[in-house]
Design an enzyme around this catalytic site. Structure first.
Site, PDB file in Angstrom:
ATOM      1  N   HIS A 292      23.435 -19.048 -57.802  1.00  0.00           N
ATOM      2  CA  HIS A 292      23.449 -18.728 -56.378  1.00  0.00           C
ATOM      3  C   HIS A 292      24.576 -19.502 -55.703  1.00  0.00           C
ATOM      4  CE1 HIS A 292      19.100 -17.440 -56.332  1.00  0.00           C
ATOM      5  NE2 HIS A 292      19.031 -18.297 -57.332  1.00  0.00           N
TER       6      HIS A 292
ATOM      7  N   GLU B 144      21.854 -23.550 -57.362  1.00  0.00           N
ATOM      8  CA  GLU B 144      22.578 -23.252 -56.115  1.00  0.00           C
ATOM      9  C   GLU B 144      23.892 -24.033 -56.112  1.00  0.00           C
ATOM     10  OE1 GLU B 144      22.190 -21.464 -53.347  1.00  0.00           O
ATOM     11  OE2 GLU B 144      20.051 -20.927 -53.268  1.00  0.00           O
TER      12      GLU B 144
ATOM     13  N   HIS C 281      22.605 -14.030 -58.630  1.00  0.00           N
ATOM     14  CA  HIS C 281      21.543 -13.526 -57.752  1.00  0.00           C
ATOM     15  C   HIS C 281      21.847 -12.065 -57.391  1.00  0.00           C
ATOM     16  CE1 HIS C 281      18.693 -14.635 -54.170  1.00  0.00           C
ATOM     17  NE2 HIS C 281      18.117 -13.900 -55.081  1.00  0.00           N
TER      18      HIS C 281
ATOM     19  N   ASP D 218      25.415 -13.332 -53.630  1.00  0.00           N
ATOM     20  CA  ASP D 218      25.850 -14.602 -54.236  1.00  0.00           C
ATOM     21  C   ASP D 218      25.717 -14.617 -55.758  1.00  0.00           C
ATOM     22  OD1 ASP D 218      23.014 -14.584 -53.532  1.00  0.00           O
ATOM     23  OD2 ASP D 218      22.928 -16.690 -54.110  1.00  0.00           O
TER      24      ASP D 218
HETATM   25 ZN   LIG Z   1      20.845 -16.638 -53.933  1.00  0.00          ZN
END
Ligand SMILES: [Zn+2]
Length: 240
Positions: free
Chosen positions: A27, A89, A129, A139
């Site tokens: 992400h 992330e 994602h 993303d």
């Molecule tokens: Zn995401």
């Protein structure tokens, strides 16, 4: 690998029984490491790892637990990827439009390689994602270097020479062979481009629109790129 900084978030639950870790979902979010974790806390969301643009790695959720990062999602027959995946992330103020920093990519590579080795994660299951939620998510963006990561053994990239080995010409079937949910074909086709043909993804200067305008409603993969899709489907059909 870099020392991992623990900043726990309470937003997780147990993975369902028989749901072993077998995927990594990458992400990006516009905030830096610690502010990103604060934002996740505010939203009652989480991720197993957060990597700042300086390369620091934070861990809000233990790997064994089910973090809340993927939402409604599917890939290669798996539904609800939170059950099966580790979420990572990356901080990106441009939401993945501009290059990620070398420190950040180095940290992401070593973390992914370590996870792949420990959980024996198939190469087909290292995903964006945007791959697993093509109608909802952009993303980690078209600047994520998937091809370079594949050279390190993280995920798959195609060899155009393989296109001739695939008889199928139907875009929807080919996308499904790779793993995409094609209920919305324009969205799935555009998600494929985000990952495998980033040059076809329009430059987006307005960060807000990146997260609202996920795909052009009538998007069709241009015919001349069908060999890329076929070569990719071939790669994904092998066992690794
Ligand atoms: Zn995401």
């Amino acid at each position: 690998m870099k020392k991992i900084i623990q900043i726990p978030l309470p937003y997780w639950n147990e993975r369902p029984k028989k749901c072993a870790v077998k995927a990594i979902v990458l992400h990006c979010s516009a905030q830096e490491g610690v502010p990103m974790i604060k934002l996740l806390r505010k939203l009652h969301l989480s991720s197993h790892f957060v990597i700042g643009s300086d390369g620091r790695i934070f861990q809000p959720v233990p790997e064994a637990k089910r973090a809340f990062h993927a939402g409604v999602s599917s890939w290669r027959g798996m539904n609800n990827l939170n059950h099966y995946s580790i979420g990572i992330e990356l901080s990106s103020s441009s939401m993945g439009e501009e290059a990620y920093t070398p420190q950040q990519l180095a940290s992401a590579r070593s973390l992914c390689l370590d996870l792949i080795r420990r959980y024996n994660i198939p190469a087909q299951n290292i995903v964006a994602h945007s791959d697993i939620a093509p109608t909802r998510k952009p993303d980690p963006g078209k600047a994520f270097p998937w091809q370079q990561f594949a050279q390190y053994g993280i995920g798959l990239w195609y060899d155009l020479n393989d296109a001739g080995k695939v008889a199928e010409n139907d875009v929807e079937k080919l996308l499904r062979q790779i793993g995409y949910n094609t209920d919305n074909l324009p969205a799935a086709s555009y998600a494929f481009c985000r990952h495998f043909l980033p040059e076809l993804v329009a430059k987006q200067h307005d960060t807000h629109r990146i997260i609202t305008d996920i795909y052009p409603e009538n998007f069709v993969l241009p015919k001349e790129y069908l060999p890329h899709l076929k070569a990719c489907a071939y790669k994904f059909s092998k066992r690794y």
